[in-house]
Design a protein around this motif. Structure first.
Motif, PDB file in Angstrom:
ATOM      1  N   ARG A 195       1.211  -2.492   3.845  1.00 28.17           N
ATOM      2  CA  ARG A 195       2.599  -2.052   3.661  1.00 28.17           C
ATOM      3  C   ARG A 195       3.007  -1.084   4.766  1.00 28.17           C
ATOM      4  O   ARG A 195       4.101  -1.182   5.317  1.00 28.17           O
ATOM      5  CB  ARG A 195       2.778  -1.380   2.299  1.00 28.17           C
ATOM      6  CG  ARG A 195       2.624  -2.315   1.120  1.00 28.17           C
ATOM      7  CD  ARG A 195       2.586  -1.554  -0.190  1.00 28.17           C
ATOM      8  NE  ARG A 195       3.867  -0.962  -0.523  1.00 28.17           N
ATOM      9  CZ  ARG A 195       4.864  -1.609  -1.112  1.00 28.17           C
ATOM     10  NH1 ARG A 195       4.717  -2.874  -1.438  1.00 28.17           N
ATOM     11  NH2 ARG A 195       5.994  -0.997  -1.388  1.00 28.17           N
ATOM     12  N   LEU A 219       8.380   2.369   0.420  1.00 25.54           N
ATOM     13  CA  LEU A 219       6.946   2.116   0.509  1.00 25.54           C
ATOM     14  C   LEU A 219       6.247   2.155  -0.841  1.00 25.54           C
ATOM     15  O   LEU A 219       5.192   1.574  -1.007  1.00 25.54           O
ATOM     16  CB  LEU A 219       6.278   3.160   1.410  1.00 25.54           C
ATOM     17  CG  LEU A 219       6.383   2.931   2.898  1.00 25.54           C
ATOM     18  CD1 LEU A 219       5.708   4.081   3.630  1.00 25.54           C
ATOM     19  CD2 LEU A 219       5.760   1.617   3.305  1.00 25.54           C
ATOM     20  N   LEU A 277       8.129  -5.335  -0.048  1.00 22.20           N
ATOM     21  CA  LEU A 277       8.469  -4.162   0.753  1.00 22.20           C
ATOM     22  C   LEU A 277       9.952  -4.261   1.073  1.00 22.20           C
ATOM     23  O   LEU A 277      10.389  -5.259   1.651  1.00 22.20           O
ATOM     24  CB  LEU A 277       7.650  -4.118   2.044  1.00 22.20           C
ATOM     25  CG  LEU A 277       7.961  -2.982   3.009  1.00 22.20           C
ATOM     26  CD1 LEU A 277       7.608  -1.634   2.380  1.00 22.20           C
ATOM     27  CD2 LEU A 277       7.209  -3.165   4.313  1.00 22.20           C
TER      28      LEU A 277
END
Length: 97
Positions: free
Chosen positions: A6, A67, A74
Motif C-alpha cells: 500500500r 492508507l 487504496l
C-alpha cells in the motif's frame, strides 16, 4: 493488501498525480532518489519519517491518500487544489523548453 504494498503504491501513484519525477519527489521529501526508487519497487521498507513526509507533501499539494481505510483497496483523490497545482507544473515545464 499488505501495508508495504500500500505504501509503495501510494508513493508511486501520488508522485504520478503530482507530475513529479523520482528525483523531484525525493528532493521534496529530503531523501535520496534511490530511496524513492527502492520504496516504490519494494526493495526497501519505507521508513516512518519518509511516510510522514510523503503524506504531508501530498496533503499540501491536494492529494488525499487513504492508507488506513479498507484493506483490499487504496483510495487516492486528487482535489481541485491538486489539479490546479499539476496544471501549473505542466505550464512551468513547458516554459523551460
Amino acid at each position: 493488501m499488505e501495508e508495504k504494498n500500500r505504501f509503495a503504491l501510494a508513493m508511486r501513484m501520488g508522485r504520478a498525480a503530482l507530475g513529479m519525477s523520482q528525483q523531484e519527489f525525493a528532493d521534496a521529501l529530503g531523501v535520496a532518489k534511490s530511496t524513492v526508487a527502492r520504496n516504490e519497487t519494494l526493495e526497501m521498507a519505507m521508513r516512518a519519517d519518509t511516510l510522514t513526509a510523503m503524506m504531508r507533501l501530498f496533503r499540501e499539494r491536494g492529494i488525499d491518500v487513504d492508507l488506513f481505510g479498507a484493506t483490499d483497496s487504496l483510495t487516492i483523490t486528487v482535489t481541485a487544489k491538486g489539479l490546479a497545482a499539476l496544471e501549473e507544473r505542466r505550464m512551468e515545464k513547458g516554459k523551460d523548453k
